[in-house]
Every structure is written in C-alpha cells, then in structure tokens.
Design a protein around this motif. Sequence first.
Motif, short mmCIF file in Angstrom:
data_model
loop_
_atom_site.label_atom_id
_atom_site.label_comp_id
_atom_site.label_asym_id
_atom_site.label_seq_id
_atom_site.Cartn_x
_atom_site.Cartn_y
_atom_site.Cartn_z
N CYS A 14 0.84 -1.20 0.00
CA CYS A 14 0.00 0.00 0.00
C CYS A 14 0.88 1.25 0.00
O CYS A 14 1.79 1.37 0.81
CB CYS A 14 -0.91 -0.01 1.23
SG CYS A 14 -1.79 1.55 1.46
N CYS A 17 0.41 3.17 3.59
CA CYS A 17 0.88 2.70 4.90
C CYS A 17 1.80 1.49 4.80
O CYS A 17 2.29 1.02 5.83
CB CYS A 17 -0.32 2.34 5.77
SG CYS A 17 -1.22 0.91 5.17
N CYS A 25 -4.59 0.19 0.55
CA CYS A 25 -5.36 -0.76 1.39
C CYS A 25 -6.72 -0.16 1.75
O CYS A 25 -6.93 1.04 1.63
CB CYS A 25 -4.56 -1.10 2.65
SG CYS A 25 -4.53 0.25 3.85
N CYS A 28 -6.54 2.91 4.04
CA CYS A 28 -6.11 4.17 3.42
C CYS A 28 -7.20 4.70 2.48
O CYS A 28 -7.39 5.91 2.38
CB CYS A 28 -4.78 3.98 2.70
SG CYS A 28 -3.40 3.80 3.85
ZN LIG Z 1 -2.71 1.60 3.53
#
Ligand SMILES: [Zn+2]
Length: 231
Positions: A14, A17, A25, A28
């Motif tokens: 991702c 993060c 993800c 997010c």
């Molecule tokens: Zn993420």
Amino acid sequence: MLRELADLVAPVDCVGCGARRAHLCPGCRAEIARAARAGPHLARVCPPPAGLPPVWTLLAYDGAVRQAIVAHKDHGRLALLPLLAGLWRRSLAGAVEGDPVLRAALLERRVVVIPAPSSARAWRERGRDPWEEVVRHALAGESLPVARRALRVRRAVRDQAGLGASARARNLAGALAVTRDLTGCAVVLADDIVTTGATLTEAARAVRAAGAASVHAAVIASTVRRGRPSG
Ligand SMILES: [Zn+2]
C-alpha cells in the motif's frame, strides 16, 4: 515498463501505509473517503497570484492521497489511476455546481478541459503523460472534450520543488504556449495539486492569450499551509 506490468500482477505494498498486497489498502481508501466527505471547495492560495483562476479542490495534499498522487505520477503505479480520476471528477463536479459561468458554458457546449502538462522528465522516462491519462479516464463516456497536449512547455524551466512562490512565478512566466485556437471557449484547467498557483496562473495566461472566454481550474488536492491561521 516491465516494472509497471509486474505491479499489475504481483503483490505490492500500500502506498499509504505499506500494508501488503494492495496498491491502496482499505484503511487508506477509507481515510481518503473520510477526508473527501467535506466535498469540493475553492482552494485558498495565499497570496493568490494575479490572474489565478478560481481553483476547485477536494482534499488537502497530505497523507494517503499525497502518497497515491506521487506513486502514480513518479513511480508508475497505474492501478491508482481510477481512484485519482474519481477524485478529480468530484472536484470538477464542484466547479460546475459552484460556478454559474462554467455551468452556462457547459449547457452551450463551449467547455474544453485542458490537462496541465506533465513534466518533460515524465515524458522522457516513460513516453507517456500520466496526468492526462487520469483526466481522460475521469471524463470517459462524457461529451466534455479533453484537449490533448494543448499546453506545451516552450522553454526549459527549473524543477519547481524547493522554489518559493515568487521564484516559481518567475520560473514559469511565459513558459507555456497553447497549440490551438480557444476563441469563445470556457477552459477548465485540470491539475493534480495546487501549491503556490504559479503553474495554473501561467496556464491561464496562455489559454487567455489563445482566446479563452473564461478560465476555471479543478485539482484533486491543495497543499496544507501548516502553522498559519486559516482565512
Ligand atoms: Zn494503507
């Protein structure tokens, strides 16, 4: 190119993060959706350069959306294109809803969307214009025309990163040229972010010089000025 293809089929992390097996993800994505809930609004550029058109924005250039914009533009994460296109489209919708001049032009079919040119480096390295692809995707199936490669960089400019507002304006003054006649058109300048407004101001000057009747702008995100009072 091979790396971009590999990204499409192989597990990736991702961009927001670092979570495994997702370009972005669910957490997010939810963060961006939460931030976008406030809806499109006019960006506050302080101080606004003379000639800056009204700039509609959706998000602060921060967190996961910032990572997504950079990853798509600079690292070829093509899978993020639909997300960015959807966000930019919401900003454009805000401009149409909030700007009666643009709305009237839309009814009269006088609107042309012009993507800001990607940097020369992006062209050289990848042979494509990642930002123009986002705008075209956002307007796929619409009758709104996207003028491809309408704005040209006609002389060398320095990398804008690290330059202050006045240095950016000097760096870009007279740097862009329009390749077509825009007489009577309402032009929507499309860009990913607005920072000092120098790029959009120079682009607006160029499209006005090509005959545009009105100029408007829509971006995904505007930079957050930290530590300053708002207003
Ligand atoms: Zn993420």
